[in-house]
Scaffold this motif. Structure first.
Motif, short mmCIF file in Angstrom:
data_model
loop_
_atom_site.label_atom_id
_atom_site.label_comp_id
_atom_site.label_asym_id
_atom_site.label_seq_id
_atom_site.Cartn_x
_atom_site.Cartn_y
_atom_site.Cartn_z
N ARG A 57 8.79 3.15 5.11
CA ARG A 57 9.75 3.01 6.39
C ARG A 57 10.36 4.50 6.67
NH1 ARG A 57 7.81 -0.95 9.21
NH2 ARG A 57 8.45 -3.03 8.35
N ASN A 58 11.32 4.46 7.57
CA ASN A 58 12.11 5.70 8.23
C ASN A 58 12.62 6.52 6.86
OD1 ASN A 58 13.97 3.54 8.38
ND2 ASN A 58 15.52 5.04 8.84
N ASN A 59 12.49 7.79 7.18
CA ASN A 59 12.99 8.84 6.20
C ASN A 59 12.99 8.58 4.60
OD1 ASN A 59 15.05 11.05 6.54
ND2 ASN A 59 16.33 9.99 5.29
N VAL A 60 11.89 8.20 4.28
CA VAL A 60 11.37 8.23 2.92
C VAL A 60 10.67 9.55 2.56
CG1 VAL A 60 9.67 7.12 1.34
CG2 VAL A 60 10.91 5.69 2.81
N TYR A 61 11.09 9.90 1.34
CA TYR A 61 10.69 11.45 0.93
C TYR A 61 9.87 11.17 -0.31
CZ TYR A 61 10.32 15.89 -1.32
OH TYR A 61 9.86 16.97 -2.02
N VAL A 62 8.48 11.41 -0.24
CA VAL A 62 7.30 11.36 -1.19
C VAL A 62 7.26 12.83 -1.71
CG1 VAL A 62 5.28 10.53 -1.88
CG2 VAL A 62 6.50 9.27 -0.34
N PRO A 75 0.09 -6.15 -0.87
CA PRO A 75 0.43 -4.59 -0.44
C PRO A 75 1.74 -4.24 -1.37
CG PRO A 75 1.27 -6.57 0.90
CD PRO A 75 0.58 -7.27 -0.33
N PHE A 76 2.29 -3.19 -0.70
CA PHE A 76 3.46 -2.43 -1.23
C PHE A 76 4.36 -2.22 -0.07
CE2 PHE A 76 0.96 0.63 -4.48
CZ PHE A 76 0.50 -0.61 -5.16
N TYR A 77 5.52 -2.08 -0.48
CA TYR A 77 6.55 -2.01 0.85
C TYR A 77 7.72 -0.81 -0.02
CZ TYR A 77 10.45 -2.70 3.94
OH TYR A 77 11.21 -2.53 4.78
N ILE A 78 7.89 0.14 0.92
CA ILE A 78 8.93 1.30 0.44
C ILE A 78 9.93 1.48 1.56
CG2 ILE A 78 9.35 3.70 -0.14
CD1 ILE A 78 6.18 3.60 -1.09
N GLY A 79 11.12 0.84 1.33
CA GLY A 79 12.07 0.77 2.36
C GLY A 79 13.00 2.21 2.81
N SER A 80 13.83 2.14 3.55
CA SER A 80 14.23 3.16 4.38
C SER A 80 15.05 4.05 3.27
CB SER A 80 14.96 2.86 5.55
OG SER A 80 14.49 2.19 6.24
N ASN A 81 14.99 5.38 3.57
CA ASN A 81 15.88 6.57 2.73
C ASN A 81 15.63 6.45 1.27
OD1 ASN A 81 17.41 7.53 4.88
ND2 ASN A 81 18.41 5.38 4.95
N THR A 82 14.36 5.96 0.79
CA THR A 82 13.89 6.02 -0.43
C THR A 82 13.42 7.28 -0.83
OG1 THR A 82 13.79 3.60 -0.70
CG2 THR A 82 12.14 4.82 -2.12
N ASN A 83 13.63 7.75 -2.17
CA ASN A 83 12.82 9.04 -2.57
C ASN A 83 11.93 8.57 -3.82
OD1 ASN A 83 14.62 10.28 -5.06
ND2 ASN A 83 16.00 9.37 -3.46
N ILE A 84 10.87 9.11 -3.63
CA ILE A 84 9.61 8.98 -4.86
C ILE A 84 9.51 10.34 -5.32
CG2 ILE A 84 7.72 8.20 -5.35
CD1 ILE A 84 8.00 6.12 -3.21
N GLN A 85 9.95 10.68 -6.44
CA GLN A 85 9.92 12.07 -6.93
C GLN A 85 8.56 12.50 -7.72
OE1 GLN A 85 13.60 12.85 -9.11
NE2 GLN A 85 14.74 12.18 -7.32
N ASP A 86 8.49 13.75 -7.91
CA ASP A 86 7.27 14.25 -8.47
C ASP A 86 6.40 13.40 -9.72
OD1 ASP A 86 7.70 17.54 -7.56
OD2 ASP A 86 9.36 16.21 -7.63
N GLN A 202 18.02 12.65 0.89
CA GLN A 202 17.88 12.19 2.14
C GLN A 202 17.56 13.25 3.38
OE1 GLN A 202 20.60 8.80 3.26
NE2 GLN A 202 20.25 7.87 1.26
N GLU A 203 17.97 14.60 2.70
CA GLU A 203 17.82 15.41 3.84
C GLU A 203 16.35 16.06 3.76
OE1 GLU A 203 20.54 18.62 3.75
OE2 GLU A 203 22.29 17.17 3.11
N PHE A 204 15.73 15.70 2.78
CA PHE A 204 14.39 16.42 2.56
C PHE A 204 13.45 16.00 3.76
CE2 PHE A 204 15.17 17.07 -2.33
CZ PHE A 204 15.10 18.62 -2.08
#
Length: 223
Positions: A57-62, A75-86, A202-204
């Motif tokens: 979804r929107n504004n996700v950072y991977v 399936p997989f679902y990743i919601g808004s403004n979530t960050n998934i780091q290195d 959320q800025e990334f």
């Protein structure tokens, strides 16, 4: 002359390190190919993979070196403004799912979730809104309630349900419902830490989109 040529070559090659975004391969257990659905405001970093029936979804950072691989469990679902780091890995077991409303997912990750560096999230699992999954931790076959905090090197597994707003200590092994129910509330300092991590990440997406622009190379890397 030689120095200038080397500089241009380096700049050209730097744009070739794109993420790998692809449909799942056809197998006996997943005979239909499905391509990820990624909101245009999300940002998928270089060297990361997103494969199969994945909704982002929107504004996700991977961040770089993330593997989101819905080629088995799906399936997989990743919601808004979530960050998934290195270095995070998302994968799931075949035909094992959790429910979210009327839908069933191998992995469901809610809004404003942080999955910190090196964590493993393996389906079937459900991670509610505003959860923090700490460095090098493991969430596998579990349901994590809203606003919970999983510390570094902790393991949450064996079908447990972490109640909302609970704190999993560093290195803890939460493998029974009795252990999950005995967890304390998230301390104030850790709540503040999560807030700051969210604020930064959320800025990334927008910032990285500006940095790299919309031009993509045709170097053969799937996107």
């Amino acid at each position: 002359m030689g120095e200038k040529k080397g500089s241009n070559s380096s700049n050209n090659h730097s744009h070739c390190f794109e993420p790998f975004i692809s449909s799942n391969p056809v197998t006996s257990f997943n005979p239909v190919q499905r391509f990820p659905e990624i909101d245009k405001t999300a940002f998928i970093s270089q060297f990361s993979s997103v494969i199969g029936d994945v909704t982002i979804r929107n504004n996700v950072y991977v961040a770089p070196n993330v593997s989101i691989r819905a080629d088995e469990g799906t399936p997989f679902y990743i919601g808004s403004n979530t960050n998934i780091q290195d270095g995070v890995v998302l994968h799931g077991l075949i035909n094992k799912r959790v429910s979210s409303g009327k839908e069933r997912y191998s992995i469901f990750i809610g809004n404003e979730v942080t999955i910190a560096h090196g964590a493993l999230v393996h389906g079937p699992c459900y991670i509610a809104d505003k959860v923090f999954v700490g460095f090098n931790s493991i969430v596998y076959t579990a349901i994590v309630g809203k606003g919970s905090f999983i510390s570094y090197n902790a393991v949450v597994t064996n079908g447990v349900r972490i109640p909302p707003g609970r704190f999993v200590p560093p290195g803890a092994n939460i493998d029974s419902q009795e252990k999950a129910d005995a967890l304390s509330p998230v301390p104030k300092d850790d709540k503040e830490f999560v807030y700051e991590v969210q604020r930064v990440n959320q800025e990334f997406p927008a910032s990285y989109h500006l940095l790299f622009g919309k031009n993509r190379c045709s170097c053969g890397v799937a996107y």
